[in-house]
Design a protein around this motif. Structure first.
Motif, PDB file in Angstrom:
ATOM      1  N   ASP A  72       0.804  -1.229   0.000  1.00 17.89           N
ATOM      2  CA  ASP A  72       0.000   0.000   0.000  1.00 17.89           C
ATOM      3  C   ASP A  72       0.831   1.270   0.000  1.00 17.89           C
ATOM      4  O   ASP A  72       0.362   2.314  -0.446  1.00 17.89           O
ATOM      5  CB  ASP A  72      -0.924   0.025   1.228  1.00 17.89           C
ATOM      6  CG  ASP A  72      -1.900  -1.133   1.236  1.00 17.89           C
ATOM      7  OD1 ASP A  72      -2.415  -1.484   0.158  1.00 17.89           O
ATOM      8  OD2 ASP A  72      -2.140  -1.682   2.324  1.00 17.89           O
ATOM      9  N   ILE A  73       2.045   1.194   0.533  1.00 19.89           N
ATOM     10  CA  ILE A  73       2.852   2.420   0.617  1.00 19.89           C
ATOM     11  C   ILE A  73       4.046   2.400  -0.326  1.00 19.89           C
ATOM     12  O   ILE A  73       4.904   3.265  -0.256  1.00 19.89           O
ATOM     13  CB  ILE A  73       3.330   2.664   2.065  1.00 19.89           C
ATOM     14  CG1 ILE A  73       4.256   1.563   2.542  1.00 19.89           C
ATOM     15  CG2 ILE A  73       2.150   2.831   2.996  1.00 19.89           C
ATOM     16  CD1 ILE A  73       5.012   1.909   3.791  1.00 19.89           C
ATOM     17  N   SER A  74       4.089   1.434  -1.230  1.00 20.77           N
ATOM     18  CA  SER A  74       5.229   1.321  -2.141  1.00 20.77           C
ATOM     19  C   SER A  74       5.052   2.189  -3.376  1.00 20.77           C
ATOM     20  O   SER A  74       4.025   2.838  -3.570  1.00 20.77           O
ATOM     21  CB  SER A  74       5.412  -0.137  -2.565  1.00 20.77           C
ATOM     22  OG  SER A  74       4.382  -0.505  -3.459  1.00 20.77           O
ATOM     23  N   VAL A 145       0.286   8.797   0.694  1.00 22.87           N
ATOM     24  CA  VAL A 145       1.434   8.174   1.366  1.00 22.87           C
ATOM     25  C   VAL A 145       2.490   9.224   1.715  1.00 22.87           C
ATOM     26  O   VAL A 145       2.892   9.346   2.877  1.00 22.87           O
ATOM     27  CB  VAL A 145       2.037   7.040   0.509  1.00 22.87           C
ATOM     28  CG1 VAL A 145       3.300   6.480   1.157  1.00 22.87           C
ATOM     29  CG2 VAL A 145       1.014   5.929   0.303  1.00 22.87           C
ATOM     30  N   CYS A 146       2.925   9.993   0.747  1.00 20.80           N
ATOM     31  CA  CYS A 146       3.969  11.002   1.005  1.00 20.80           C
ATOM     32  C   CYS A 146       3.437  12.186   1.798  1.00 20.80           C
ATOM     33  O   CYS A 146       4.028  12.585   2.804  1.00 20.80           O
ATOM     34  CB  CYS A 146       4.564  11.486  -0.313  1.00 20.80           C
ATOM     35  SG  CYS A 146       5.492  10.225  -1.186  1.00 20.80           S
ATOM     36  N   ARG A 147       2.350  12.765   1.333  1.00 21.38           N
ATOM     37  CA  ARG A 147       1.811  13.970   1.976  1.00 21.38           C
ATOM     38  C   ARG A 147       1.434  13.724   3.429  1.00 21.38           C
ATOM     39  O   ARG A 147       1.659  14.564   4.294  1.00 21.38           O
ATOM     40  CB  ARG A 147       0.587  14.457   1.184  1.00 21.38           C
ATOM     41  CG  ARG A 147      -0.022  15.751   1.677  1.00 21.38           C
ATOM     42  CD  ARG A 147      -1.212  16.153   0.810  1.00 21.38           C
ATOM     43  NE  ARG A 147      -2.284  15.179   0.872  1.00 21.38           N
ATOM     44  CZ  ARG A 147      -3.233  15.170   1.817  1.00 21.38           C
ATOM     45  NH1 ARG A 147      -3.244  16.092   2.744  1.00 21.38           N
ATOM     46  NH2 ARG A 147      -4.172  14.250   1.821  1.00 21.38           N
ATOM     47  N   ARG A 148       0.876  12.555   3.724  1.00 17.87           N
ATOM     48  CA  ARG A 148       0.434  12.240   5.089  1.00 17.87           C
ATOM     49  C   ARG A 148       1.472  11.428   5.863  1.00 17.87           C
ATOM     50  O   ARG A 148       1.239  11.044   6.998  1.00 17.87           O
ATOM     51  CB  ARG A 148      -0.888  11.466   5.048  1.00 17.87           C
ATOM     52  CG  ARG A 148      -2.065  12.225   4.447  1.00 17.87           C
ATOM     53  CD  ARG A 148      -2.424  13.480   5.227  1.00 17.87           C
ATOM     54  NE  ARG A 148      -2.528  13.258   6.641  1.00 17.87           N
ATOM     55  CZ  ARG A 148      -3.589  12.777   7.269  1.00 17.87           C
ATOM     56  NH1 ARG A 148      -4.669  12.479   6.587  1.00 17.87           N
ATOM     57  NH2 ARG A 148      -3.591  12.602   8.567  1.00 17.87           N
ATOM     58  N   ALA A 149       2.611  11.129   5.229  1.00 15.65           N
ATOM     59  CA  ALA A 149       3.697  10.347   5.858  1.00 15.65           C
ATOM     60  C   ALA A 149       3.168   9.021   6.411  1.00 15.65           C
ATOM     61  O   ALA A 149       3.431   8.652   7.558  1.00 15.65           O
ATOM     62  CB  ALA A 149       4.392  11.159   6.937  1.00 15.65           C
ATOM     63  N   ILE A 152       3.853   1.588   7.195  1.00 15.13           N
ATOM     64  CA  ILE A 152       3.331   0.236   7.388  1.00 15.13           C
ATOM     65  C   ILE A 152       2.711   0.153   8.781  1.00 15.13           C
ATOM     66  O   ILE A 152       3.259   0.689   9.742  1.00 15.13           O
ATOM     67  CB  ILE A 152       4.460  -0.811   7.250  1.00 15.13           C
ATOM     68  CG1 ILE A 152       5.039  -0.769   5.846  1.00 15.13           C
ATOM     69  CG2 ILE A 152       3.949  -2.210   7.571  1.00 15.13           C
ATOM     70  CD1 ILE A 152       6.292  -1.609   5.682  1.00 15.13           C
ATOM     71  N   GLU A 153       1.564  -0.506   8.871  1.00 12.71           N
ATOM     72  CA  GLU A 153       0.797  -0.735  10.090  1.00 12.71           C
ATOM     73  C   GLU A 153       0.011   0.482  10.580  1.00 12.71           C
ATOM     74  O   GLU A 153      -0.660   0.398  11.602  1.00 12.71           O
ATOM     75  CB  GLU A 153       1.660  -1.320  11.217  1.00 12.71           C
ATOM     76  CG  GLU A 153       2.213  -2.690  10.877  1.00 12.71           C
ATOM     77  CD  GLU A 153       2.994  -3.304  12.023  1.00 12.71           C
ATOM     78  OE1 GLU A 153       2.973  -2.773  13.152  1.00 12.71           O
ATOM     79  OE2 GLU A 153       3.632  -4.336  11.774  1.00 12.71           O
TER      80      GLU A 153
END
Length: 188
Positions: A72-74, A145-149, A152-153
């Motif tokens: 999801d974050i890749s 992912v980037c904007r909200r940092a 995983i988990e």
């Protein structure tokens, strides 16, 4: 106040206490016990029309919850979403033409409202036919992912607002940084 207005007011709102005392109590008019239980037919009818007469004191609005994975974050730039969850919480509320577009594997543009930052982002909802998952893509990596940092988990929550056709998003919990660092050091 002139005399005609005063007379009209008294006719509409008499001052006699007997008017209030002649009102039948609500409990005498309504069978409250009957209202507590629904028959199976009544429940099915409510489900068919997407309504409910049952009282919920609190309902968690985040009907779609997910703990983020490496996928999801890749860099793949998509959020994997469970098929049954999307069918139950999103697709059933889409117009028939939009539902067909998504189910045939074509992307459907949807607005995603981030409650935490009060911002709206346009994303694409699409079915991955090979793995039978749905994905949210088209800027997922940059806009979320980037904007909200996101890590995983981290647990995210979403729900589909059928009235304004918007997917609502929020970060429900974050994995503590010290736990992530400890896991990273253990795996080296």
């Amino acid at each position: 106040m002139n005399q005609d207005t005063q007379k009209l007011t008294l006719e509409l709102f008499p001052l006699t206490p007997n008017v209030v005392m002649n009102v039948v109590p609500i409990s005498d008019k309504i069978d409250l016990a009957r209202m507590r239980l629904l028959s199976n037919e009544e429940r099915e009818e409510e489900q068919q029309y997407g309504v409910s007469t049952e009282l919920n004191l609190f309902t968690d609005p985040w009907t779609i919850k997910k703990e983020l994975t490496i996928t999801d974050i890749s860099y793949l730039n998509h959020l994997l979403l469970n098929t049954s969850t999307i069918h139950h919480h999103v697709l059933r509320y889409l117009p028939e033409c939009d539902r067909k577009i998504v189910q045939e594997g074509w992307p459907l543009a949807v607005d995603v409202y981030d409650h935490d930052t009060d911002s709206t982002h346009q994303m694409l909802l699409r079915k991955r036919t090979k793995c039978l998952y749905y994905v949210l893509t088209g800027g997922w990596f940059v806009d979320f992912v980037c904007r909200r940092a996101l890590k995983i988990e981290d647990e995210i929550g979403m729900f589909w607002d059928r009235f304004d056709s918007t997917l609502h998003f929020s970060v429900l919990s974050r994995e503590p940084v010290d736990t992530l660092l400890a896991d990273h050091l253990r795996h080296q």
